[in-house]
Design an enzyme around this catalytic site. Structure first.
Site, PDB file in Angstrom:
ATOM      1  CB  CYS A 258      -0.968  -0.011   1.181  1.00 17.43           C
ATOM      2  SG  CYS A 258      -0.209   0.114   2.814  1.00 17.43           S
ATOM      3  CG  HIS A 306      -4.554   0.182   3.709  1.00 17.74           C
ATOM      4  ND1 HIS A 306      -3.911  -0.827   3.022  1.00 17.74           N
ATOM      5  CD2 HIS A 306      -5.396   0.762   2.803  1.00 17.74           C
ATOM      6  CE1 HIS A 306      -4.358  -0.862   1.768  1.00 17.74           C
ATOM      7  NE2 HIS A 306      -5.249   0.102   1.614  1.00 17.74           N
ATOM      8  CG  HIS A 318      -6.557   0.598  -1.906  1.00 12.90           C
ATOM      9  ND1 HIS A 318      -6.754  -0.167  -0.775  1.00 12.90           N
ATOM     10  CD2 HIS A 318      -7.607   0.309  -2.724  1.00 12.90           C
ATOM     11  CE1 HIS A 318      -7.861  -0.869  -0.900  1.00 12.90           C
ATOM     12  NE2 HIS A 318      -8.400  -0.601  -2.072  1.00 12.90           N
TER      13      HIS A 318
END
Length: 342
Positions: A258, A306, A318
């Site tokens: 990520c 994240h 993402h």
């Protein structure tokens, strides 16, 4: 210069040199942040979600340790280069002093008082002797200073080498834990794959649904306008990565985790971001989610484990988790902790 650059770890005392202070504590904290075992859940879908989050924390911990190790390696290399330069200077001065001693030997090594007695010009001799004494004292002082500097640099190099070894061991521990999490993920995915098709589809819809109430809308003032030219370039780079696989610890261009995706995307726009989502959270100015613009970094969960890139119209791009490619998802797919404008 290369002959001075090989390191050998030293068992010397911990001097806490500036090139290594705090790095091990960071790695240790990263290790401690990821639980080694999982509490079983009756619902395999909940277990999968929990393990995805745990795996992501492990990846971010690994990335942090890896980034710190790279920093330390650069500092160690700089110390090695400095040692090489100092050693060259010492060698040159030793050669110069050796030449002086050789010249004195070839002249017979006369006692200064006898040389004065037999000198045709005593005043000229005394002047030269005075200059020679000053030069000799100066060179001896310089040599002593350089030798002390080399000793200090050698100690720093040995300390940095020892710290690097400890940090590498910590990184290996993080990597080993990552394998444990991968194993748990594989188990959870097998449980999920064993569910009926309609339940698996329901889980996927839940994972990609928006949950927040204060989200930027497609018709809002910032819905489609990037915050800056570099933000627009970063969004274009993120879009070019759509479909690329999620990969542990990767920051492109063939695979991403990520924070690797957001770091790589902004690098294409000429902007250097930190490696982890926790650090990217503070890489700019935080803004409310309701005012998000394309290019803003959206950080998720209270642990900032994240991160995705807002691209407008209530969506982010993402790298979700292992097995899922880089993709669009609703910005409210999980709890948002902050939004950062780079």
């Amino acid at each position: 210069m290369g002959s001075h650059r090989r390191l050998a770890p030293s068992p010397g005392p911990d001097r806490g040199t500036t090139v290594a202070v705090g790095l091990l504590s960071v790695a240790a904290a990263a290790l401690g942040a990821v639980p080694a075992t999982a509490t079983p859940h009756e619902d395999p879908r909940t277990e999968v979600d929990r393990l995805y989050a745990e795996a992501e924390r492990a990846t971010e911990a690994y990335n942090k340790a890896d980034e710190r190790a790279d920093t330390l390696r650069g500092q160690v290399n700089a110390a090695q280069d400095e040692i090489a330069r100092q050693q060259d200077r010492v060698n040159g001065m030793r050669q110069s002093l050796g030449s002086l001693a050789g010249a004195q030997y070839r002249s017979g090594g006369l006692d200064p008082s006898l040389a004065l007695l037999f000198s045709a010009d005593p005043e000229d001799y005394l002047e030269r002797a005075s200059v020679l004494d000053r030069l000799t004292a100066r060179r001896a002082g310089e040599l002593k200073g350089l030798q002390e500097a080399v000793r200090t640099l050698d100690q720093d190099r040995a300390e940095a080498s020892r710290k690097l070894g400890e940090l590498d061991r910590s990184r290996k521990a993080v990597a080993a834990h990552k394998k444990t999490v991968e194993h748990k993920l594989a188990q959870a995915r097998r449980l999920l794959n064993a569910l009926p098709d309609d339940e698996r589809a329901a889980h996927e819809r839940a994972a990609r649904s928006g949950r927040g109430a204060d989200l930027p809308g497609p018709d809002g003032p910032d819905g489609a306008t990037a915050a800056s030219g570099r933000a627009a370039a970063a969004v274009a780079a993120a879009r070019s990565a759509l479909g690329k696989p999620y990969a542990w610890g990767a920051n492109g261009p063939s695979g991403f985790d990520c924070s690797g995706l957001t770091q790589w995307s902004y690098a294409q726009a000429g902007v250097a971001l930190p490696r982890t989502s926790q650090a990217q959270r503070y890489a700019g100015t935080q803004v409310p989610l309701s005012r998000a613009r394309p290019g803003d970094l959206v950080v998720y969960r209270t642990d900032a484990g994240h991160v995705g890139m807002y691209v407008g119209n209530g969506q982010v791009i993402h790298a979700p988790y292992p097995g899922a490619p880089v993709r669009y998802d609703p910005v409210g797919m999980m709890p948002v902790s902050s939004v950062t404008r780079v």
